[in-house]
Write an enzyme that holds these catalytic residues in place. Structure first.
Site, PDB file in Angstrom:
ATOM      1  N   SER A 142      25.704  63.543 -41.973  1.00  0.00           N
ATOM      2  CA  SER A 142      25.142  64.132 -43.018  1.00  0.00           C
ATOM      3  C   SER A 142      25.847  65.534 -43.140  1.00  0.00           C
ATOM      4  CB  SER A 142      23.532  64.596 -42.493  1.00  0.00           C
ATOM      5  OG  SER A 142      22.863  65.547 -43.021  1.00  0.00           O
ATOM      6  N   TYR A 155      17.270  66.360 -35.850  1.00  0.00           N
ATOM      7  CA  TYR A 155      18.030  65.424 -37.057  1.00  0.00           C
ATOM      8  C   TYR A 155      19.530  65.895 -36.842  1.00  0.00           C
ATOM      9  CZ  TYR A 155      19.153  63.716 -41.659  1.00  0.00           C
ATOM     10  OH  TYR A 155      19.875  62.799 -42.617  1.00  0.00           O
TER      11      TYR A 155
END
Ligand SMILES: NC(=O)c1ccc[n+]([C@@H]2O[C@H](COP(=O)([O-])OP(=O)(O)OC[C@H]3O[C@@H](n4cnc5c(N)ncnc54)[C@H](OP(=O)(O)O)[C@@H]3O)[C@@H](O)[C@H]2O)c1
Length: 266
Positions: A142, A155
């Site tokens: 990401s 995350y």
């Protein structure tokens, strides 16, 4: 240039979002697709559409944290003589909680799915790929695998960890014809914010505005496959969020100012 025609790909996170989009794009190449996720009903829906587009499909449902079922799925596919040309790792969850309020068990859960789940399926298939003369591994990091922002501590950590692991693996498999492509999407319009977990481990259940306005899963799939075909090692794409990667590199002071002020729940 990698050619997808007639090849066999194992896709995790195939039941929704980015992985589902890639499954449809790959299906147009008369591929064999092994579709994984937990939601068998959603996987069956994706498989039906892939077949309509020209692919042969097989569903292998398991939780990425359930290594026994994962290994059983790999064993059963390989026992049927299937040769896997590529593993595409899209399975994962996001987070919406402040680090100070988040119990370590929740951090661990995010790491278990996004990091350990991804490396576990990779390790299960890697010897097969090496024995077959090579293969493709797609890893979904990401933009927050390249920087950190609010509400995403675990995350972001799980995505950073993937970079360390797969860069090392790329070095270790040099000369073995293993292509490792790491994706760094910005914001893609999927259910990722709805499915994100909170500090209690419950589903966040809110569609972030920025998420809804993000790049479509179809466009994302086309970008991913173009980059894979060209043998890219990293692929940064998906709107404004990608700019922060460059700002962090070239104007770190501005990055730290912005990172503390961006409302990452919008
Ligand atoms: N959307 C974005 O803006 C964005 C940006 C950067 C990175 N990403 C990454 O892209 C990947 C795909 O996310 P998405 O946006 O497509 O979100 P999504 O629509 O919520 O899809 C997530 C996928 O992961 C699977 N999954 C979740 N937990 C799992 C578990 N414990 N075991 C097995 N499978 C599991 C889900 O399948 P089941 O529910 O069937 O298990 C689903 O297929 C994730 O790794 C995410 O971190 C997304």
């Amino acid at each position: 240039m990698m050619n997808f025609d007639g090849k066999t790909f194992w896709i995790t996170g195939a039941s929704s979002g980015i992985g589902e989009g890639v499954a449809y794009e790959l299906a147009k190449h008369r591929t064999q697709l092994i579709l994984s996720g937990r939601n068998e009903e959603a996987l069956a829906r994706v498989a039906d559409r892939c077949q309509t587009l020209g692919a042969a499909t097989r569903i292998e449902a398991f939780d990425l944290t359930d290594y026994e079922r994962m290994q059983a799925a790999v064993d059963s596919v390989l026992a049927d003589g299937v040769k896997i040309d590529g593993l595409m790792n899209f399975g994962g969850i996001s987070q919406r909680s402040l680090a100070v309020e988040t119990p370590v068990e929740i951090d661990r859960k995010v790491m278990e799915i996004n990091f350990f789940g991804t490396i576990a399926i990779t390790k299960a298939l890697l010897p097969h790929m090496i024995a077959n003369g090579g293969g493709l591994i797609v890893v979904t990091s990401s933009v927050v695998g390249k920087y950190g922002i609010t509400f995403r501590s675990a995350y972001s950590a799980s995505k950073h960890a993937l970079h360390g692991f797969f860069e090392s693996l790329r070095a270790e498999t040099a000369g073995k014809n293993i292509q490792i492509t790491i994706l760094e999407p910005g914001r893609i319009a999927t259910n990722v914010s709805l499915n994100a977990i909170t500090k209690t481990g419950e589903k966040y259940g809110i569609m972030d505005k920025g998420q809804a306005a993000g790049m479509s899963a179809e466009e994302s799939a086309r970008i991913i496959l173009r980059a894979v075909r060209r043998g890219k090692k990293e692929v940064l794409y998906g709107g404004k969020a990608t700019l922060l990667v460059h700002i962090r590199k070239w104007l770190p002071g501005l990055f730290y100012f912005l990172a503390s002020r961006v409302d990452s729940t919008k």
